[in-house]
Design an enzyme around this catalytic site. Structure first.
Site, short mmCIF file in Angstrom:
data_model
loop_
_atom_site.label_atom_id
_atom_site.label_comp_id
_atom_site.label_asym_id
_atom_site.label_seq_id
_atom_site.Cartn_x
_atom_site.Cartn_y
_atom_site.Cartn_z
N GLY A 43 0.81 -1.21 0.00
CA GLY A 43 0.00 0.00 0.00
C GLY A 43 0.85 1.26 0.00
N THR A 44 0.49 2.21 -0.85
CA THR A 44 1.23 3.48 -0.95
C THR A 44 0.40 4.43 -1.80
OG1 THR A 44 3.50 2.65 -0.67
CG2 THR A 44 3.26 4.56 -2.02
N THR A 45 0.61 5.72 -1.62
CA THR A 45 0.11 6.73 -2.56
C THR A 45 1.27 7.65 -2.91
OG1 THR A 45 -2.10 6.68 -1.55
CG2 THR A 45 -1.57 8.55 -2.98
N LYS A 76 9.55 7.87 1.14
CA LYS A 76 9.34 7.19 -0.13
C LYS A 76 9.82 8.01 -1.32
CE LYS A 76 5.32 4.79 1.76
NZ LYS A 76 3.90 4.46 1.60
N SER A 172 -1.58 1.97 -4.28
CA SER A 172 -2.94 1.51 -4.00
C SER A 172 -3.92 2.66 -3.79
CB SER A 172 -2.93 0.60 -2.75
OG SER A 172 -2.34 1.28 -1.66
#
Length: 277
Positions: A43-45, A76, A172
């Site tokens: 999960g990441t944006t 990130k 995600s």
């Protein structure tokens, strides 16, 4: 002499040996009540946008391990070169090692040519490396930077395909972030407008995706400056408790009480010292 024609099946370029091996392993594991490990969701944006004078990159700071939050404040946004940065989504180890390797190769290229590397060079190195591994390196990247030809923004997928766009999202939470971009993006934005837009896009991913969370980091790249804003904002700030929420003893009524005696077996042990004389 008669010619003997023996038919030989043509050999293809792909070997299915591992597929047969996996099928045998799966059947063997099923007999014992086990299941083969499945792909783990990450999960990441991450997002980026091109504004009038440069690039704004953004990312959340939550690292997950399955359904567990492993790190609340991880970075990130990775350094590639002084004028190029890269956001990473997917497997954390893959994004870290991939960006470090490309950063080293790009530094060697810069020393060889005697000038700052171009963003398209970093994009070509990344896409060729990821394509070589056929998607087994789980690194989805947003690459942005400014060189002599102007600002450039790329999205790079784990299989090696790339897009050059004025605004990109990956991870995600990318659908929620893309909804913000498609609603509010316009060409030739000012720096503050671009920073606010990327911040809103990452916040949309944080609030609509369980795999994204914590803070919002931004990186602003232009020809004249580089700003790394960590954190730019904290949308999930922990609230302050205004009182003590503890009940006094005896507040809850005891309806029944039962005391059970336990049989305890007492064992005695003695330790004899060893004679070392």
């Amino acid at each position: 002499m008669a010619a003997v024609s023996v038919y030989e099946r043509p050999v293809g370029g792909f070997s299915f040996d591992n597929c047969r091996r996996n099928a045998i392993l799966e059947a063997d594991f099923a007999k014992k009540g086990y299941k083969l490990p499945t792909a783990r969701k990450t999960g990441t944006t991450i997002a980026g946008v091109v504004y009038k004078d440069g690039i704004v990159l953004g990312a959340d700071t939550r690292a997950t391990e399955g359904m567990v939050v492993a790190d609340k404040n991880c970075s990130k946004i990775h350094f590639i070169s002084p004028n190029i940065y890269c956001c990473g989504a997917g497997t954390a180890a893959d994004t870290d090692m991939t960006t470090q390797l490309i950063s080293s190769n790009l530094e060697l290229h810069s020393l060889s040519t005697g000038r700052l590397p171009r963003v398209v060079t970093a994009n070509r190195m990344l896409k060729q490396m990821l394509f070589r591994y056929q998607g087994y390196i789980g690194a989805a990247l947003v690459l942005g930077g400014v060189d002599v030809t102007g600002p450039h923004l790329y999205s790079i997928y784990p299989h090696g395909s790339t897009d050059k766009l004025p605004y990109v999202t990956m991870g995600s939470g990318s659908l929620a972030a893309m909804a913000v971009f498609e609603d509010k993006f316009r060409p030739e934005m000012e720096e503050e407008e671009a920073k606010q837009l990327v911040s809103e896009a990452i916040a949309a991913g944080i609030f609509n995706d369980l795999g994204s969370g914590s803070n919002i980091d931004l990186c602003v790249i232009s020809k004249s400056k580089l700003d790394f804003l960590r954190p730019y904002s904290v949308p999930n700030k922990k609230g302050t408790r205004f009182g003590r929420y503890r009940c006094e003893k005896g507040t809850t009524a005891v309806l029944t009480e039962k005391v059970t005696a336990l049989d305890i077996e007492v064992l005695e042990e003695t330790v004899q010292t060893m004679d070392t004389s």
